[in-house]
Design a protein around this motif. Structure first.
Motif, PDB file in Angstrom:
ATOM      1  N   ASP A   1       0.844  -1.197   0.000  1.00  0.00           N
ATOM      2  CA  ASP A   1       0.000   0.000   0.000  1.00  0.00           C
ATOM      3  C   ASP A   1       0.878   1.245   0.000  1.00  0.00           C
ATOM      4  O   ASP A   1       1.652   1.469   0.934  1.00  0.00           O
ATOM      5  CB  ASP A   1      -0.911  -0.026   1.234  1.00  0.00           C
ATOM      6  N   TYR A   2       0.734   2.078  -1.046  1.00  0.00           N
ATOM      7  CA  TYR A   2       1.482   3.327  -1.137  1.00  0.00           C
ATOM      8  C   TYR A   2       0.710   4.511  -0.579  1.00  0.00           C
ATOM      9  O   TYR A   2       1.140   5.656  -0.715  1.00  0.00           O
ATOM     10  CB  TYR A   2       1.862   3.597  -2.593  1.00  0.00           C
ATOM     11  N   GLY A   3      -0.432   4.261   0.046  1.00  0.00           N
ATOM     12  CA  GLY A   3      -1.175   5.350   0.669  1.00  0.00           C
ATOM     13  C   GLY A   3      -1.857   6.236  -0.348  1.00  0.00           C
ATOM     14  O   GLY A   3      -2.327   5.773  -1.393  1.00  0.00           O
ATOM     15  N   ILE A   4      -1.880   7.545  -0.036  1.00  0.00           N
ATOM     16  CA  ILE A   4      -2.528   8.506  -0.930  1.00  0.00           C
ATOM     17  C   ILE A   4      -1.468   9.420  -1.528  1.00  0.00           C
ATOM     18  O   ILE A   4      -0.271   9.215  -1.338  1.00  0.00           O
ATOM     19  CB  ILE A   4      -3.612   9.314  -0.189  1.00  0.00           C
ATOM     20  N   VAL A   5      -1.903  10.438  -2.271  1.00  0.00           N
ATOM     21  CA  VAL A   5      -0.970  11.325  -2.970  1.00  0.00           C
ATOM     22  C   VAL A   5      -1.114  12.743  -2.438  1.00  0.00           C
ATOM     23  O   VAL A   5      -2.039  13.069  -1.692  1.00  0.00           O
ATOM     24  CB  VAL A   5      -1.236  11.308  -4.486  1.00  0.00           C
ATOM     25  N   ALA A   6      -0.162  13.594  -2.833  1.00  0.00           N
ATOM     26  CA  ALA A   6      -0.235  15.021  -2.499  1.00  0.00           C
ATOM     27  C   ALA A   6      -0.953  15.759  -3.617  1.00  0.00           C
ATOM     28  O   ALA A   6      -0.811  15.429  -4.800  1.00  0.00           O
ATOM     29  CB  ALA A   6       1.160  15.580  -2.306  1.00  0.00           C
ATOM     30  N   LEU A   7      -1.709  16.755  -3.232  1.00  0.00           N
ATOM     31  CA  LEU A   7      -2.429  17.599  -4.184  1.00  0.00           C
ATOM     32  C   LEU A   7      -2.202  19.038  -3.748  1.00  0.00           C
ATOM     33  O   LEU A   7      -2.577  19.421  -2.638  1.00  0.00           O
ATOM     34  CB  LEU A   7      -3.916  17.260  -4.183  1.00  0.00           C
ATOM     35  N   GLY A   8      -1.543  19.825  -4.595  1.00  0.00           N
ATOM     36  CA  GLY A   8      -1.169  21.166  -4.168  1.00  0.00           C
ATOM     37  C   GLY A   8      -0.052  21.084  -3.145  1.00  0.00           C
ATOM     38  O   GLY A   8       0.939  20.387  -3.335  1.00  0.00           O
ATOM     39  N   ASN A   9      -0.246  21.784  -2.018  1.00  0.00           N
ATOM     40  CA  ASN A   9       0.805  21.820  -1.005  1.00  0.00           C
ATOM     41  C   ASN A   9       0.506  20.975   0.222  1.00  0.00           C
ATOM     42  O   ASN A   9       1.070  21.194   1.286  1.00  0.00           O
ATOM     43  CB  ASN A   9       1.064  23.271  -0.569  1.00  0.00           C
TER      44      ASN A   9
ATOM     45  N   LEU B   1       0.874  12.856 -11.658  1.00  0.00           N
ATOM     46  CA  LEU B   1      -0.516  13.182 -11.342  1.00  0.00           C
ATOM     47  C   LEU B   1      -0.947  14.444 -12.068  1.00  0.00           C
ATOM     48  O   LEU B   1      -0.276  15.481 -11.993  1.00  0.00           O
ATOM     49  CB  LEU B   1      -0.691  13.382  -9.830  1.00  0.00           C
ATOM     50  N   ASN B   2      -2.067  14.351 -12.786  1.00  0.00           N
ATOM     51  CA  ASN B   2      -2.727  15.533 -13.346  1.00  0.00           C
ATOM     52  C   ASN B   2      -3.640  16.088 -12.254  1.00  0.00           C
ATOM     53  O   ASN B   2      -4.687  15.516 -11.962  1.00  0.00           O
ATOM     54  CB  ASN B   2      -3.530  15.160 -14.594  1.00  0.00           C
ATOM     55  N   GLU B   3      -3.214  17.180 -11.627  1.00  0.00           N
ATOM     56  CA  GLU B   3      -3.945  17.674 -10.465  1.00  0.00           C
ATOM     57  C   GLU B   3      -5.288  18.288 -10.823  1.00  0.00           C
ATOM     58  O   GLU B   3      -6.133  18.488  -9.941  1.00  0.00           O
ATOM     59  CB  GLU B   3      -3.077  18.682  -9.702  1.00  0.00           C
ATOM     60  N   LEU B   4      -5.512  18.587 -12.094  1.00  0.00           N
ATOM     61  CA  LEU B   4      -6.803  19.123 -12.506  1.00  0.00           C
ATOM     62  C   LEU B   4      -7.832  18.012 -12.690  1.00  0.00           C
ATOM     63  O   LEU B   4      -8.977  18.116 -12.238  1.00  0.00           O
ATOM     64  CB  LEU B   4      -6.661  19.932 -13.801  1.00  0.00           C
ATOM     65  N   THR B   5      -7.424  16.924 -13.332  1.00  0.00           N
ATOM     66  CA  THR B   5      -8.364  15.836 -13.608  1.00  0.00           C
ATOM     67  C   THR B   5      -8.331  14.748 -12.539  1.00  0.00           C
ATOM     68  O   THR B   5      -9.267  13.961 -12.421  1.00  0.00           O
ATOM     69  CB  THR B   5      -8.044  15.196 -14.966  1.00  0.00           C
TER      70      THR B   5
ATOM     71  N   GLY C   1      -1.052   1.653 -16.217  1.00  0.00           N
ATOM     72  CA  GLY C   1      -2.211   2.463 -16.566  1.00  0.00           C
ATOM     73  C   GLY C   1      -2.513   3.490 -15.485  1.00  0.00           C
ATOM     74  O   GLY C   1      -1.838   3.580 -14.465  1.00  0.00           O
ATOM     75  N   SER C   2      -3.542   4.253 -15.674  1.00  0.00           N
ATOM     76  CA  SER C   2      -3.879   5.338 -14.752  1.00  0.00           C
ATOM     77  C   SER C   2      -5.104   4.988 -13.925  1.00  0.00           C
ATOM     78  O   SER C   2      -5.842   4.049 -14.224  1.00  0.00           O
ATOM     79  CB  SER C   2      -4.123   6.635 -15.525  1.00  0.00           C
ATOM     80  N   ILE C   3      -5.287   5.754 -12.858  1.00  0.00           N
ATOM     81  CA  ILE C   3      -6.471   5.649 -12.015  1.00  0.00           C
ATOM     82  C   ILE C   3      -6.844   7.057 -11.577  1.00  0.00           C
ATOM     83  O   ILE C   3      -5.971   7.921 -11.401  1.00  0.00           O
ATOM     84  CB  ILE C   3      -6.205   4.746 -10.791  1.00  0.00           C
ATOM     85  N   ASN C   4      -8.110   7.326 -11.453  1.00  0.00           N
ATOM     86  CA  ASN C   4      -8.569   8.637 -11.005  1.00  0.00           C
ATOM     87  C   ASN C   4      -8.685   8.626  -9.485  1.00  0.00           C
ATOM     88  O   ASN C   4      -9.390   7.788  -8.924  1.00  0.00           O
ATOM     89  CB  ASN C   4      -9.912   8.994 -11.641  1.00  0.00           C
ATOM     90  N   ILE C   5      -7.983   9.539  -8.828  1.00  0.00           N
ATOM     91  CA  ILE C   5      -7.957   9.521  -7.366  1.00  0.00           C
ATOM     92  C   ILE C   5      -9.303   9.908  -6.765  1.00  0.00           C
ATOM     93  O   ILE C   5      -9.553   9.621  -5.589  1.00  0.00           O
ATOM     94  CB  ILE C   5      -6.847  10.449  -6.824  1.00  0.00           C
ATOM     95  N   PHE C   6     -10.183  10.547  -7.557  1.00  0.00           N
ATOM     96  CA  PHE C   6     -11.498  10.949  -7.054  1.00  0.00           C
ATOM     97  C   PHE C   6     -12.564   9.882  -7.331  1.00  0.00           C
ATOM     98  O   PHE C   6     -13.485   9.698  -6.533  1.00  0.00           O
ATOM     99  CB  PHE C   6     -11.926  12.282  -7.684  1.00  0.00           C
ATOM    100  N   LYS C   7     -12.414   9.174  -8.453  1.00  0.00           N
ATOM    101  CA  LYS C   7     -13.362   8.119  -8.817  1.00  0.00           C
ATOM    102  C   LYS C   7     -12.576   6.900  -9.322  1.00  0.00           C
ATOM    103  O   LYS C   7     -12.517   6.635 -10.530  1.00  0.00           O
ATOM    104  CB  LYS C   7     -14.334   8.607  -9.899  1.00  0.00           C
ATOM    105  N   PRO C   8     -11.955   6.155  -8.411  1.00  0.00           N
ATOM    106  CA  PRO C   8     -11.079   5.057  -8.849  1.00  0.00           C
ATOM    107  C   PRO C   8     -11.853   3.908  -9.481  1.00  0.00           C
ATOM    108  O   PRO C   8     -12.921   3.519  -9.010  1.00  0.00           O
ATOM    109  CB  PRO C   8     -10.408   4.618  -7.549  1.00  0.00           C
ATOM    110  N   GLN C   9     -11.302   3.382 -10.554  1.00  0.00           N
ATOM    111  CA  GLN C   9     -11.785   2.155 -11.177  1.00  0.00           C
ATOM    112  C   GLN C   9     -10.568   1.254 -11.385  1.00  0.00           C
ATOM    113  O   GLN C   9      -9.613   1.643 -12.059  1.00  0.00           O
ATOM    114  CB  GLN C   9     -12.477   2.446 -12.519  1.00  0.00           C
ATOM    115  N   TYR C  10     -10.651   0.054 -10.831  1.00  0.00           N
ATOM    116  CA  TYR C  10      -9.498  -0.842 -10.847  1.00  0.00           C
ATOM    117  C   TYR C  10      -9.509  -1.701 -12.101  1.00  0.00           C
ATOM    118  O   TYR C  10     -10.571  -2.076 -12.620  1.00  0.00           O
ATOM    119  CB  TYR C  10      -9.488  -1.697  -9.582  1.00  0.00           C
ATOM    120  N   ARG C  11      -8.320  -2.037 -12.588  1.00  0.00           N
ATOM    121  CA  ARG C  11      -8.185  -2.731 -13.868  1.00  0.00           C
ATOM    122  C   ARG C  11      -8.456  -4.230 -13.748  1.00  0.00           C
ATOM    123  O   ARG C  11      -8.934  -4.856 -14.683  1.00  0.00           O
ATOM    124  CB  ARG C  11      -6.777  -2.512 -14.434  1.00  0.00           C
TER     125      ARG C  11
END
Length: 729
Positions: free
Chosen positions: A278-286, A347-351, A408-418
């Motif tokens: 488990d890598y936990g969560i990510v940073a967004l902004g500061n 991470l694309n912080e906008l999307t 591949g990618s995953i959306n941190i707001f609406k995750p869908q697993y492969r």
């Protein structure tokens, strides 16, 4: 009247019973069942026999490692000097967390114990593959120590641990190539002559279930053959989505007292853990992203890991006389891992789209360690010398076959697993590594006028590292070995310290040490081994001991530098160098009994840690708060109708911390409140304990360590309850 006073009175009565009881109607008789049981009875002259009064059991003073010792303090420690030296005479900052503290707080992992030590903070854990800590601003490099032996990349159980000793700073250089921040050494439970049995059943939030057993005693009538057996089964889920942790742990040990001056100890340990990487969560902004603390950003069907440890140790000790002793030790560790992991790298912080990489390594490691230590004491011209001379060997031989590819990618707001089984892909990354060193060391601590203690010595290391790394499905481990690069390092590391003890309760101390670190265990993207890390430390402070050693304190100021600092790259086996860093600060540790039934632990640390050169010059070191402190208090209720009731509470606070070397984001300041209650009902002759602990009572959002990037932030435990039923005899 305390226990010690009662023992003295009874001993005097036994030696002089005819005289003391001559004018009374009482008599003392030894119970034939035990030499430690005596009967005080009414003396009579008729044939009806004595009238028995209640039996009194006379026992010796409880030793520091006696099962059930409730003391929060230890006056001696062995890790800092490889000898059982009083802390007041040790010119090094050493903190000891006894078993009593771990039991009161229901500690399961090392992280649960070291929160009681100033200046020590958890680093990144990969969800449980290994524990890392920050000590005085610098990480421990995923290295654990057990009875002084080095365990790379392992999470160690506390089930058979008697105490945890933390040596701060580069002063830990007696143990070879070590990170300059310090070391955490787990001291195992030893076989005891007195029989003891314990069964503990723990249960708690998120399906936590733990069973522990401990048994020790003599295997023969003469008491020359002793055993100890510790067992643990742990199974728990988590507040983190899909997370799980299961561990089976077995640790038998045997002590054979061959002669009064010769002893052999043999220990074995087996640990098998299954968990979710488990890598936990990510940073967004500061700051960390404001997403649910439960959100998992890897692949739940892929990232299921296994860690197996097999460890065998043998120690032969021989005392030539009361002053001179030799101890030889050997340890073999087998470490097998399967650790698939999906981590973010952009991470694309906008999307909210997080690009990820999948890495799955099947690794094997064989680690061989050996030491020979000679300790002695002698006097010259009225000066007392305590000598240590020794040699050690460390050899780590390992290889990894890995799959490394885009996940591949995953959306941190609406995750869908492969849900794609990437483990069926062929191996395309191969690593072969060989680390060896030999070290010799010498230390002399002399005592002048019973008040001044001067320590001098040093260590010389001959170290080599061979690392080979190749990529491609057409490659193999043989190709990695053929492509290996070798680097040799040799260095003398001095070690000096001084203690002035004007009164028994007060010591002033200072030290200067250097250490050869372990950075050349890391390599860059091209497979080139990095330069070794060098640590240098100046430290000064004072120690106090009050109430016959029941309340101790350590106040330290230090200045510590580290050259050739490196940081790992997420999802990859290599690291990048970032230059030189410095850490300086003040630490305060107070622990012990302040009143009858009341024990406390108080800590504070001011840590000013920053990078001195390179691209991040002037930035603070990541994962390290400038201010941090804790307070834990435990009280055994003295009111007779409530005898057996214990309560405790604590708070653990720290300021904001940088999350990466570039200081692009910070983990916010946080505080955690814990509490406990325990009741030991006055039933049976054995000890029955009912206990409940609560962690993070206020349910604050907490964060652990990071990997030094924006894509790996551990999330701390929410409000959690753990109960236990414990039976001892």
């Amino acid at each position: 009247m305390n226990k010690e006073s009662l023992q003295i009175i009874l001993a005097a009565m036994l030696l002089n019973s005819d005289y003391l009881l001559a004018e009374s109607s009482l008599q003392i008789q030894q119970n034939s069942d035990s030499a430690k049981h005596y009967l005080i009875s009414q003396a009579t002259k008729d044939d009806t026999g004595p009238v028995e009064l209640p039996e009194v059991k006379v026992t010796g003073s409880m030793g520091p490692d006696t099962p059930g010792n409730p003391s929060y303090t230890r006056t001696n420690a062995s890790t800092a000097t490889k000898s059982n030296l009083p802390l007041m005479k040790t010119p090094i900052s050493v903190q000891v967390i006894p078993r009593a503290v771990m039991e009161d707080q229901q500690a399961i992992q090392v992280e649960d114990a070291i929160k009681n030590v100033s200046g020590v903070f958890p680093g990144f854990t990969f969800g449980g593959l290994s524990e890392e800590f920050m000590i005085r601003g610098f990480n421990t490099g995923y290295l654990s120590y057990r009875d002084g032996f080095r365990f790379p990349g392992a999470r160690l159980s506390l089930a058979n641990i008697e105490r945890v000793e933390v040596v701060k700073g580069a002063a830990a250089n007696l143990y070879g190539r070590i990170e300059p921040g310090g070391m955490i050494n787990l001291i195992t439970k030893r076989p005891q002559a007195e029989s003891y049995y314990m069964l503990n059943q723990q249960f708690g939030s998120y399906g936590q279930y733990q069973t522990r057993a401990d048994a020790t005693g003599a295997l023969n009538e003469s008491g020359t053959l002793l055993y100890r057996l510790n067992l643990e089964y742990l199974n728990k889920d988590s507040f983190r989505d899909f997370n799980f942790h299961e561990r089976i742990f077995v640790a038998p040990s045997v002590t054979w007292k061959i002669t009064p001056s010769t002893q052999l100890d043999v220990d074995f340990m087996y640990s098998n853990e299954d968990f979710l990487e488990d890598y936990g969560i990510v940073a967004l902004g500061n700051r960390p992203a404001k997403i649910p603390k439960s959100r998992f950003l890897g692949e739940p069907d892929l990232d299921k890991s296994t860690l197996q440890l097999y460890n065998t140790a043998a120690t032969l000790t021989h005392a030539f006389n009361d002053d001179w002793q030799v101890r030889t030790r050997f340890n073999h560790l087998r470490r097998d891992t399967v650790d698939p992991q999906t981590s973010g790298n952009n991470l694309n912080e906008l999307t909210g789209e997080l690009q990820r990489r999948f890495y799955s390594g099947n690794g094997t490691n064989d680690v061989y360690m050996g030491t020979v230590d000679v300790t002695g004491r002698f006097h010259t011209a009225g000066i007392e010398h305590n000598i240590l001379a020794g040699w050690d060997y460390y050899g780590q031989f390992g290889s990894v076959k890995a799959i490394s590819l885009d996940a591949g990618s995953i959306n941190i707001f609406k995750p869908q697993y492969r849900n794609i089984n990437l483990t069926l892909q062929p191996y395309n990354r191969f690593i072969d590594q060989k680390i060896e060193w030999n070290g010799v060391y010498f230390q002399d601590q002399i005592t002048l006028f019973d008040k001044l203690h001067i320590m001098g010595g040093g260590r010389y290391d001959w170290a080599s590292q061979e690392t080979g790394s190749v990529s491609g499905v057409d490659q193999s481990l043989a190709d990695a070995r053929a492509a290996s690069n070798k680097i040799n390092s040799a260095r003398f590391s001095p070690r000096a310290g001084i203690v002035y003890q004007p009164w028994k309760w007060l010591s002033f101390y200072g030290n200067y040490v250097q250490s050869l670190g372990t950075a050349n265990a890391a390599f860059d993207v091209n497979g080139n081994v990095l330069k070794p890390q060098i640590g240098e430390q100046f430290e000064g402070g004072f120690k106090t001991s009050f109430f016959d050693g029941r309340l101790n304190s350590n106040v330290a100021y230090y200045h510590l530098t580290k050259k050739n600092l490196a940081v790992s790259v997420p999802g990859q086996p290599y690291s990048i160098p970032i230059g030189q860093a410095r850490s300086q600060g003040v630490e305060v540790d107070i622990s012990g009994q302040v009143a009858r039934g009341l024990d406390l632990i108080l800590t504070y640390a001011y840590t000013d840690a920053e990078v001195l050169e390179g691209a991040n010059k002037g930035n603070r070191l990541w994962n390290v708060p400038k201010h941090a402190g804790s307070l834990w208090a435990h009280y055994d209720v003295q009111y007779e109708p409530l005898r057996g009731l214990s309560i405790g509470a604590g708070i653990y606070a720290q300021g904001k911390r940088p999350g990466d070397p570039a200081n692009t984001y910070f983990l916010p300041a946080q505080a955690r409140v814990d509490a406990m209650v325990r009741y030991r009902p006055p039933v049976l002759k054995s000890r029955l304990s009912l206990q409940l602990n609560a962690y993070n009572l206020a349910n604050e959002t907490l964060y652990g360590g990071t990997l030094g990037n924006r894509f790996s932030v551990n999330v701390g435990v929410p409000r959690t309850f753990v109960g236990s039923i414990r039976y001892e005899m």
